[in-house]
Design a protein around this motif. Structure first.
Motif, PDB file in Angstrom:
ATOM      1  N   LYS A 178      17.807   1.327   1.659  1.00  0.00           N
ATOM      2  CA  LYS A 178      16.674   1.870   0.931  1.00  0.00           C
ATOM      3  C   LYS A 178      15.371   1.688   1.703  1.00  0.00           C
ATOM      4  CE  LYS A 178      18.500   1.174  -3.763  1.00  0.00           C
ATOM      5  NZ  LYS A 178      18.281   0.456  -5.050  1.00  0.00           N
ATOM      6  N   ALA A 179      15.195   0.518   2.334  1.00  0.00           N
ATOM      7  CA  ALA A 179      13.929   0.245   3.023  1.00  0.00           C
ATOM      8  C   ALA A 179      13.710   1.226   4.171  1.00  0.00           C
ATOM      9  CB  ALA A 179      13.903  -1.194   3.534  1.00  0.00           C
ATOM     10  N   LEU A 180      14.749   1.452   4.972  1.00  0.00           N
ATOM     11  CA  LEU A 180      14.619   2.385   6.087  1.00  0.00           C
ATOM     12  C   LEU A 180      14.397   3.808   5.567  1.00  0.00           C
ATOM     13  CD1 LEU A 180      14.666   3.088   9.067  1.00  0.00           C
ATOM     14  CD2 LEU A 180      17.176   3.157   8.950  1.00  0.00           C
ATOM     15  N   ALA A 181      15.124   4.185   4.522  1.00  0.00           N
ATOM     16  CA  ALA A 181      14.927   5.513   3.945  1.00  0.00           C
ATOM     17  C   ALA A 181      13.493   5.688   3.460  1.00  0.00           C
ATOM     18  CB  ALA A 181      15.908   5.739   2.793  1.00  0.00           C
ATOM     19  N   VAL A 217       7.952  -2.924  -1.819  1.00  0.00           N
ATOM     20  CA  VAL A 217       7.719  -2.782  -0.384  1.00  0.00           C
ATOM     21  C   VAL A 217       7.470  -1.321  -0.029  1.00  0.00           C
ATOM     22  CG1 VAL A 217       8.747  -3.028   1.907  1.00  0.00           C
ATOM     23  CG2 VAL A 217       9.087  -4.815   0.195  1.00  0.00           C
ATOM     24  N   ARG A 218       6.338  -1.057   0.620  1.00  0.00           N
ATOM     25  CA  ARG A 218       6.034   0.260   1.158  1.00  0.00           C
ATOM     26  C   ARG A 218       5.578   0.088   2.609  1.00  0.00           C
ATOM     27  NH1 ARG A 218       2.536   0.346  -3.043  1.00  0.00           N
ATOM     28  NH2 ARG A 218       0.829   0.945  -1.661  1.00  0.00           N
ATOM     29  N   PHE A 219       5.535   1.205   3.326  1.00  0.00           N
ATOM     30  CA  PHE A 219       5.169   1.133   4.744  1.00  0.00           C
ATOM     31  C   PHE A 219       3.987   2.042   5.042  1.00  0.00           C
ATOM     32  CE2 PHE A 219       9.558  -0.155   4.430  1.00  0.00           C
ATOM     33  CZ  PHE A 219       9.574  -1.319   5.173  1.00  0.00           C
ATOM     34  N   THR A 220       3.007   1.979   4.177  1.00  0.00           N
ATOM     35  CA  THR A 220       1.783   2.742   4.373  1.00  0.00           C
ATOM     36  C   THR A 220       0.686   1.812   4.852  1.00  0.00           C
ATOM     37  OG1 THR A 220       1.293   2.407   2.030  1.00  0.00           O
ATOM     38  CG2 THR A 220       2.360   4.465   2.633  1.00  0.00           C
ATOM     39  N   ASP A 221      -0.287   2.372   5.559  1.00  0.00           N
ATOM     40  CA  ASP A 221      -1.354   1.551   6.130  1.00  0.00           C
ATOM     41  C   ASP A 221      -2.197   0.865   5.064  1.00  0.00           C
ATOM     42  OD1 ASP A 221      -0.665   2.022   8.738  1.00  0.00           O
ATOM     43  OD2 ASP A 221      -1.978   3.757   8.959  1.00  0.00           O
TER      44      ASP A 221
END
Length: 611
Positions: free
Chosen positions: A286-289, A532-536
């Motif tokens: 899920k995290a990579l997706a 958890v998100r991967f946005t700035d």
């Protein structure tokens, strides 16, 4: 033999006969340190020179290739040519003027980088290496060129004629024709970092974001003062592979940190520019997706490129085509297996259509069961026939993937002749990779396979150095938490953003739960589980399970609870494999804490001591 990008075999269908002959001569008659690009867009304007040649001691040469026959050239001047075609007279630009404009455009871009220019003297601000341009007339003999008066509109020294590129021409003579096109000589030699800077400026699509960025690519505009000392680009094998991915099925076997996901992202963006049907990216975690989904959305491709985990995709397919989904009676493994089986049967019965996507790209292929891969292959439109599977058997960390011997061909994946192995790890420093590889030595023993099988590839370091990994043994998880908090606070105080840090744990209970509570009590911003998100805009430490960390990377990684016993029935080999994956998420600094009396911890201490 020179390196041609894209590879010649993938260019043939769009090359003219003359371009094909020239490409063959350039590859054969130039040495290994020559780099060649065919029909690749350059700079912000995306202009397309026919060939670009780059050499560390010669400089940059841009060539325009014309297959014009002498009798078809009706008139010419320094600006344009008149050609007789089946549709009558056609006016086209003088090819030398075309090449000159391309060359000046490249020079103007490169001159903005002070590391590529002279900084003193009368030539200050000029490129520190030569650049030039020329024309290749593949159907005009030199004698005809001279007698026809073409030398008055194209400088003779800037032309290679038909007889100058015969296969029988000596390599030295052929090269001399190229270098006669230069008016300046270069007495130095471009370094590898300088060559990378040239590629960074000329080809924005091969840029790699700095480790702290949430983007696959660094394609934001840069002003002169913003250019850092080190500009990261794909290596030549990665670039050639990314640009050479033509039609058909592809399997890429790559070690951790070799750029597999980078190539997948490049491929998805390229395909999205011309797709009719959607493009599907599948992975297991899920995290990579989530990270890939955010990156595609940030480029405006959220509607064209669908990113899903395999099981969420299965669920969406069953719902979309009104196929009954099995009941979840509390055993997730049984539920997911039933859901996949239901979809396989629905596709077989044509209740769910095949060929739904112009392309399917599979990350983490080593985490897919063979029957999953066989199912997904059927989703590729036969017209486009575009499938890519990324694989690293050393990172197979799930019980369900315990090895079944299979061939890709038996699953409908026809990648013979289109299989690539990436051995160089670019993610980790040599110190981190050495410790991880020493610790997991048994599972990384190289194991060959035929082209249709699954090899085990031993990683090679790219040679980047940094701080050696650390392992601190402490009696309790509370004390481990406090030690990790102290280290992360200091890293943040000295300039590392929280979002550049991750804590990777084996299980949430008790390790992740205790760490999350301690971090929040210490006032440290943290995101865990579904947050958890991967946005700035999310400047938080990411807390992720080791399983979910695959495909991700962070400058600083902390791994608590090493050697702690677990309730599940995993074998020691599986635990080694899992920790190897977690350790190789760190790009710059790796810190671990654990229990002194654990055999697992002792093995890790030995690996650190050996390096």
């Amino acid at each position: 033999m020179a390196t041609l990008i894209p590879s010649l075999s993938t260019c043939l269908s769009r090359m003219t006969g003359g371009e094909r002959r020239l490409a063959q001569r350039l590859e054969a008659k130039l040495e290994d340190d020559y780099l060649l690009w065919y029909d690749v867009p350059i700079g912000p304007a995306n202009t397309h020179p026919d060939f670009i040649i780059l050499h560390p001691q010669r400089g940059i040469l841009i060539l325009e290739v014309k297959d014009w026959k002498p009798e078809k050239i009706k008139s010419a001047n320094r600006q344009s040519f008149e050609l007789l075609t089946s549709n009558g007279i056609k006016h086209v630009s003088n090819p030398l003027e075309q090449a000159r404009q391309y060359a000046h455009a490249v020079s103007n871009v490169l001159q903005k980088d002070k590391q590529l220019t002279l900084n003193s003297g009368v030539k200050s601000g000029h490129l520190l290496f030569p650049w030039s341009y020329g024309v290749v007339l593949t159907n005009v003999m030199r004698s005809t060129f001279e007698s026809s008066g073409l030398g008055e509109v194209i400088e003779p020294s800037r032309v290679i004629c038909q007889d100058g590129m015969f296969e029988s021409v000596d390599a030295e003579e052929f090269q001399q024709r190229l270098w006669n096109m230069f008016t300046l000589k270069f007495h130095g030699k471009l370094s590898l970092p300088q060559l990378d800077r040239i590629r960074w400026h000329m080809f924005p699509e091969v840029r790699i974001a700095a480790p702290s960025s949430g983007s696959l690519f660094d394609d934001a505009p840069h002003t002169e003062v913003e250019l850092p000392d080190i500009l990261r680009v794909m290596d030549l094998q990665q670039e050639q592979l990314a640009r050479s991915l033509g039609e058909g099925h592809r399997v890429i076997h790559g070690v951790a940190g070799s750029g597999k996901t980078l190539i997948l992202g490049y491929r998805a963006i390229h395909l999205a520019q011309a797709c009719v049907k959607p493009i599907l990216i599948l992975c297991y975690n899920k995290a990579l997706a989530g990270k890939l989904r955010e990156q595609m959305a940030s480029r405006g491709l959220g509607d064209k490129v669908l990113v899903q985990t395999f099981h969420s995709w299965c669920s969406a397919q069953l719902r979309a085509y009104n196929v009954d989904i099995p009941m979840n009676e509390g055993d997730n493994e049984v539920f997911y297996a039933g859901m996949v089986d239901a979809l396989i049967r629905a596709v077989d019965r044509k209740l769910v259509p095949s060929g739904q996507y112009d392309a399917v790209l599979i990350d983490e292929g080593h985490d897919f069961r063979p029957e999953w891969l066989k199912l997904v292959v059927q989703m590729v439109d036969p017209e486009s026939n575009s499938l890519m599977v990324l694989y690293d058997d050393a990172q197979s960390i799930y019980e369900h993937t315990k090895k079944q011997k299979f061939s890709f061909k038996s699953l409908g994946i026809h990648a013979q002749g289109r299989t690539t192995i990436l051995k160089i790890n670019y993610r980790n420093t040599q110190e981190i990779l050495n410790v991880a590889a020493s610790f997991a030595r048994e599972l990384l023993s190289p194991e060959d396979a035929d082209e249709d099988g699954v090899p085990i590839v031993q990683p090679m370091s790219a040679g980047r150095h940094g701080t050696p990994p650390t392992l601190v043994t402490l009696p309790t998880l509370d004390e481990e938490s406090l030690w990790i908090i102290t280290q992360l606070k200091e890293a943040n105080r000295t300039g590392t953003p929280w979002k550049d840090m991750a804590i990777l744990y084996r299980n949430y209970y008790p390790v992740g739960q205790i760490l999350e509570k301690k971090l929040k009590s210490a006032g440290i911003p943290v995101s865990a589980k579904n947050d958890v998100r991967f946005t700035d805009d999310q400047d938080t430490i990411k807390m992720i399970t080791m399983h979910s960390s695959k495909g991700l990377e962070f400058p600083i990684v902390a791994i608590p609870g090493v050697g702690l016993s677990h309730k599940d029935s995993s074998t020691p080999e599986e635990e080694v494999r899992l920790l190897y994956v977690a350790m190789t998420r760190a790009t710059s600094r790796l810190m671990m804490t654990g229990h002194q009396d654990s055999q697992f911890t002792q093995k890790l201490q030995q690996a650190i001591g050996m390096n």
